[in-house]
Design a protein around this motif. Structure first.
Motif, PDB file in Angstrom:
ATOM      1  N   SER B 210      91.145  16.731 -13.446  1.00 26.82           N
ATOM      2  CA  SER B 210      92.548  17.115 -13.443  1.00 26.82           C
ATOM      3  C   SER B 210      92.808  18.228 -12.436  1.00 26.82           C
ATOM      4  N   SER B 211      91.901  19.208 -12.363  1.00 23.33           N
ATOM      5  CA  SER B 211      92.103  20.308 -11.418  1.00 23.33           C
ATOM      6  C   SER B 211      91.943  19.834  -9.975  1.00 23.33           C
ATOM      7  N   ILE B 212      91.017  18.888  -9.758  1.00 19.21           N
ATOM      8  CA  ILE B 212      90.824  18.377  -8.393  1.00 19.21           C
ATOM      9  C   ILE B 212      92.051  17.596  -7.930  1.00 19.21           C
ATOM     10  N   VAL B 213      92.586  16.760  -8.845  1.00 22.32           N
ATOM     11  CA  VAL B 213      93.769  15.971  -8.489  1.00 22.32           C
ATOM     12  C   VAL B 213      94.941  16.900  -8.151  1.00 22.32           C
ATOM     13  N   LEU B 214      95.072  17.973  -8.939  1.00 21.32           N
ATOM     14  CA  LEU B 214      96.133  18.936  -8.675  1.00 21.32           C
ATOM     15  C   LEU B 214      95.946  19.584  -7.301  1.00 21.32           C
ATOM     16  N   ALA B 215      94.683  19.880  -6.959  1.00 25.79           N
ATOM     17  CA  ALA B 215      94.390  20.487  -5.661  1.00 25.79           C
ATOM     18  C   ALA B 215      94.717  19.518  -4.527  1.00 25.79           C
ATOM     19  N   ILE B 216      94.408  18.222  -4.725  1.00 30.03           N
ATOM     20  CA  ILE B 216      94.750  17.220  -3.708  1.00 30.03           C
ATOM     21  C   ILE B 216      96.264  17.191  -3.503  1.00 30.03           C
ATOM     22  N   SER B 217      96.984  17.209  -4.628  1.00 30.12           N
ATOM     23  CA  SER B 217      98.438  17.159  -4.539  1.00 30.12           C
ATOM     24  C   SER B 217      98.975  18.385  -3.793  1.00 30.12           C
ATOM     25  N   ARG B 218      98.357  19.555  -4.063  1.00 23.92           N
ATOM     26  CA  ARG B 218      98.775  20.766  -3.358  1.00 23.92           C
ATOM     27  C   ARG B 218      98.504  20.644  -1.861  1.00 23.92           C
ATOM     28  N   ALA B 219      97.354  20.079  -1.508  1.00 20.96           N
ATOM     29  CA  ALA B 219      96.999  19.938  -0.091  1.00 20.96           C
ATOM     30  C   ALA B 219      97.954  18.983   0.622  1.00 20.96           C
ATOM     31  N   ILE B 220      98.348  17.910  -0.077  1.00 17.04           N
ATOM     32  CA  ILE B 220      99.260  16.942   0.535  1.00 17.04           C
ATOM     33  C   ILE B 220     100.622  17.575   0.810  1.00 17.04           C
ATOM     34  N   GLY B 221     101.066  18.449  -0.102  1.00 16.47           N
ATOM     35  CA  GLY B 221     102.375  19.061   0.069  1.00 16.47           C
ATOM     36  C   GLY B 221     102.362  20.320   0.922  1.00 16.47           C
ATOM     37  N   GLU B 222     101.170  20.779   1.310  1.00 20.65           N
ATOM     38  CA  GLU B 222     101.067  22.015   2.085  1.00 20.65           C
ATOM     39  C   GLU B 222     101.710  21.839   3.458  1.00 20.65           C
ATOM     40  N   THR B 223     102.496  22.841   3.845  1.00 26.90           N
ATOM     41  CA  THR B 223     103.311  22.671   5.035  1.00 26.90           C
ATOM     42  C   THR B 223     102.942  23.589   6.195  1.00 26.90           C
ATOM     43  N   MET B 224     102.920  24.901   5.951  1.00 28.35           N
ATOM     44  CA  MET B 224     102.900  25.829   7.084  1.00 28.35           C
ATOM     45  C   MET B 224     101.594  25.775   7.875  1.00 28.35           C
ATOM     46  N   ILE B 225     100.446  25.612   7.191  1.00 29.98           N
ATOM     47  CA  ILE B 225      99.176  25.581   7.917  1.00 29.98           C
ATOM     48  C   ILE B 225      99.189  24.448   8.942  1.00 29.98           C
ATOM     49  N   VAL B 226      99.590  23.247   8.486  1.00 32.63           N
ATOM     50  CA  VAL B 226      99.575  22.105   9.404  1.00 32.63           C
ATOM     51  C   VAL B 226     100.686  22.199  10.436  1.00 32.63           C
ATOM     52  N   ALA B 227     101.827  22.795  10.059  1.00 28.10           N
ATOM     53  CA  ALA B 227     102.913  22.926  11.030  1.00 28.10           C
ATOM     54  C   ALA B 227     102.499  23.857  12.162  1.00 28.10           C
ATOM     55  N   ILE B 228     101.671  24.853  11.864  1.00 29.29           N
ATOM     56  CA  ILE B 228     101.259  25.816  12.888  1.00 29.29           C
ATOM     57  C   ILE B 228     100.043  25.301  13.675  1.00 29.29           C
ATOM     58  N   ALA B 229      99.046  24.744  12.961  1.00 31.75           N
ATOM     59  CA  ALA B 229      97.750  24.552  13.619  1.00 31.75           C
ATOM     60  C   ALA B 229      97.350  23.103  13.874  1.00 31.75           C
ATOM     61  N   ALA B 230      98.115  22.109  13.344  1.00 30.23           N
ATOM     62  CA  ALA B 230      97.635  20.732  13.481  1.00 30.23           C
ATOM     63  C   ALA B 230      98.311  19.961  14.604  1.00 30.23           C
ATOM     64  N   GLY B 231      99.409  20.492  15.139  1.00 34.52           N
ATOM     65  CA  GLY B 231     100.067  19.811  16.237  1.00 34.52           C
ATOM     66  C   GLY B 231     101.294  19.033  15.815  1.00 34.52           C
ATOM     67  N   GLN B 232     101.897  18.338  16.788  1.00 36.91           N
ATOM     68  CA  GLN B 232     103.114  17.567  16.502  1.00 36.91           C
ATOM     69  C   GLN B 232     103.018  16.173  17.100  1.00 36.91           C
ATOM     70  N   GLN B 233     101.841  15.551  16.985  1.00 36.25           N
ATOM     71  CA  GLN B 233     101.695  14.212  17.568  1.00 36.25           C
ATOM     72  C   GLN B 233     101.278  13.214  16.512  1.00 36.25           C
ATOM     73  N   PRO B 234     102.270  12.481  15.943  1.00 33.85           N
ATOM     74  CA  PRO B 234     101.926  11.490  14.929  1.00 33.85           C
ATOM     75  C   PRO B 234     101.010  10.423  15.510  1.00 33.85           C
ATOM     76  N   LYS B 235      99.785  10.351  15.008  1.00 35.29           N
ATOM     77  CA  LYS B 235      98.811   9.415  15.569  1.00 35.29           C
ATOM     78  C   LYS B 235      98.049   8.743  14.451  1.00 35.29           C
ATOM     79  N   LEU B 236      97.786   7.459  14.624  1.00 34.16           N
ATOM     80  CA  LEU B 236      97.032   6.723  13.608  1.00 34.16           C
ATOM     81  C   LEU B 236      95.549   6.850  13.927  1.00 34.16           C
ATOM     82  N   THR B 237      94.995   8.014  13.598  1.00 42.06           N
ATOM     83  CA  THR B 237      93.597   8.234  13.940  1.00 42.06           C
ATOM     84  C   THR B 237      92.912   9.055  12.853  1.00 42.06           C
ATOM     85  N   LEU B 238      91.594   8.873  12.737  1.00 40.25           N
ATOM     86  CA  LEU B 238      90.840   9.702  11.802  1.00 40.25           C
ATOM     87  C   LEU B 238      89.968  10.699  12.559  1.00 40.25           C
TER      88      LEU B 238
END
Lengths: 302, 299
Positions: B210-238
């Motif tokens: 239950s705690s892990i699932v909650l953490a996954i959900s938090r990571a999916i909704g996390e905004t500022m870290i990815v907005a600052i450091a992940a870029g702005q190029q939607p790409k279908l890549t792993l």
């Protein structure tokens, strides 16, 4: 015999692993704090706190940002405190254990897990557009109030639950009504724990960036919302005004985000200095919440 | 005197009860508000873009002249950063939780728990700064081909951010496993590690998941870290070394731009928000159900 030695060794290895992982977490925290401090300390001057943002990194400051943050915090607290504490009191003291109550409680637990940016979309659709509040302090404060409500409700409930039932029975026995019991017995006893929750909720609100960006808070702003206290000509007399609530605003985390996302290196230093200010505020709030909780835990013995 | 005051007192009591009920019912309106606004705006969006296209098109270019509205690249970015975050947070969080619950002295717990709380309280914009200006340059020394914006460093920092969530909730779960189970295992000669992993861990498993699932959900909704450091190029890549874009980062990008309200481009953020809401809602509900199941098991 050798299996026993093996499993004992494994036990020791795990112990070391556990300690090293925890040291890792603490180290990360330390590295983060030191890194930000070293990056930003050169810009941390009085002028930084009293200047508006500028195109030149050396002259830019966080005046509009921290004033905006203070405005947003006050607005958020005005709405979230009474609503959250009131809702917590209802659910813990008044509500019958029926389906409706259970539904409301599940709903609150769910709201606590909704990503903050979704609250931004709610604020954009409801406050900014439908209620026509535009990108004002009021719209931002209301959005954050909805965001922190679950935290305040849940901590109020927990605080009330910790009070033994005998206190309520004694109050009823001397003829007090339900509200009198809540107002004069339960709330004073629960106040410490409720305040802990409130401080944590406000520290969450002061660091929130995404929902305020989504409702369209400005990133570059060179004026302040109208001051709530206006000095009249005959000096000691003042006039109070809340017109500032309808002015546009920016907040500290948005200003930091704006500086981080610029290409010039000079702005990174500004961002780091802004982060030092923001972290100080957050840490002061959190540490006081921890101390407050500690204080009340030790003090009250039923 | 008493008789005279009573009706007014009763009225006041009733009024207060009704008022407090309204306050608590406000949370239901909040949920309704979220659903109505997301549904309404997404409905307008899906009038012009078919749901099938939205879910299967492999390009996301709503702000370009040649417009494609496929959510897959954004979902992929979200999935990738979340995966990296979990890879960091899961081992560190779970080992810390086991250690704190089964090994640590009360004194150590009293020191470590507040520090973990502080780690959880740091604003995400600060983590974003840390990812972009500390972790990325550090990783670049090891992986020279790493882009300035990438999924790897934002994922790692996001993982650090959710460690306290996993460790404190899992620890709570493990501590609520009854002492008698541990004592039974010690009585037949198990050592601490065996008790931890053969008795306590399985006993607390649904609470831990239950705690892990909650953490996954938090990571999916996390905004500022990815907005600052992940870029702005939607790409279908792993590939974690190149810039990507997550659902949340896209919403921030549009909110900062000058896209006029009411246009199709603008409505994309509500369609994205709807997708995000549905995913996190499912995960949160699952986590909540597991936790209740777990708590009931030991009552």
């Amino acid at each position: 015999m050798s299996r026993k030695i093996f499993s004992r060794r494994l036990d020791k290895i795990f112990k070391i692993l556990g300690i090293s992982f925890m040291v890792f977490s603490l180290l990360v925290l330390l590295v983060l704090l030191i890194d930000v401090f070293l990056d930003g300390k050169s810009r941390l001057t009085w002028g930084f706190l009293t200047s508006f943002p500028s195109r030149k990194p050396q002259q830019a400051g966080i005046l509009s940002a921290w004033v905006g943050s203070v405005w947003i915090m006050i607005t958020t607290a005005i709405f979230a405190l009474p609503l959250g504490i009131g809702a917590g009191i209802y659910l813990e003291e008044y509500a019958r254990k029926n389906r409706l109550t259970k539904f409301i409680e599940i709903n609150i637990a769910n709201l606590a897990g909704v990503p903050s940016i979704i609250y931004g979309l709610l604020g954009l659709g409801l406050f900014v557009r439908y209620l026509n509040l535009d990108r004002s302090v009021l719209a931002g404060g209301l959005t954050l109030a909805l965001l922190v409500l679950p935290i305040i409700i849940l901590s109020t409930q927990q605080a009330l639950r910790a009070i033994p039932f005998s206190i309520r029975e004694a109050s009823y026995a001397v003829g007090a009504t339900k509200w009198q019991t809540v107002r004069h017995q339960l709330l004073p006893a629960a106040l410490g724990n409720i305040m802990t929750g409130v401080i944590l909720a406000m520290s969450r609100a002061i660091g929130e960036t995404a929902p305020l960006i989504t409702i369209g808070a400005l990133t570059y702003i060179a004026f302040l919302p109208q001051s709530p206290i206006i000095f009249l000509k005959n000096f000691p007399f003042v006039r109070f005004s809340l017109k500032g609530m309808f002015d546009p605003f920016t907040v500290l985390p948005i200003q930091i985000f704006n500086w981080v996302s610029r290409p010039q290196k000079g702005f990174f230093t500004n961002a780091a200095a802004g982060i030092i200010v923001l972290l100080c505020l957050t840490l002061i709030m959190n540490i006081s919440a921890i101390l407050l909780r500690h204080h009340y835990q030790g003090k009250i013995r039923w | 005197m008493l008789l005279k005051r009573k009706p007014i007192l009763k009225l006041k009591e009733l009024f207060i009860e009704r008022l407090l009920f309204l306050f608590s019912f406000l949370s239901v309106f909040t949920t309704l508000g979220i659903i109505i606004i997301l549904l309404f705006e997404s409905f307008e969006f899906f009038k012009e873009v078919s749901i099938l296209k939205f879910l299967t098109d492999t390009q996301w270019t709503p702000l370009f002249i040649n417009k494609h509205f496929g959510i897959l690249p954004l979902l992929c970015g979200t999935f990738l950063t979340t995966l990296i975050a979990i890879c960091v947070a899961l081992p560190v969080g779970l080992v810390s939780a086991v250690y704190l619950s089964e090994y640590a002295s009360l004194k150590l717990r009293a020191i470590v728990k507040p520090i973990m709380e502080i780690l959880a309280a740091i604003p995400t914009v600060v983590y974003g700064y840390f990812a972009l200006l500390f972790v990325t340059p550090l990783l670049k020394k090891i992986i020279p081909s790493l882009s300035g914006f990438n999924a790897l460093s934002s994922g790692i920092v996001m993982g650090i951010m959710i460690i306290p969530l996993i460790s404190s909730l899992s620890e709570d779960a493990m501590r609520s496993v009854p002492m008698s189970l541990r004592e039974g295992a010690y009585a037949v000669g198990s050592n601490r590690l065996q008790v931890s992993f053969r008795v306590v861990f399985p006993g607390a498993l649904s609470g831990i998941i239950s705690s892990i699932v909650l953490a996954i959900s938090r990571a999916i909704g996390e905004t500022m870290i990815v907005a600052i450091a992940a870029g702005q190029q939607p790409k279908l890549t792993l590939n974690p070394f190149v810039p990507i874009e997550t659902i949340t980062a896209y919403i921030v990008q549009v909110s900062l731009g000058d896209t006029p309200y009411g246009t199709l481009e603008y409505r994309t953020i509500f369609a994205c928000g709807m997708t995000l809401f549905v995913i996190t809602f499912i995960l949160n509900t699952f986590s909540f159900k597991l936790k209740r199941h777990f708590l009931e098991a030991y009552e």
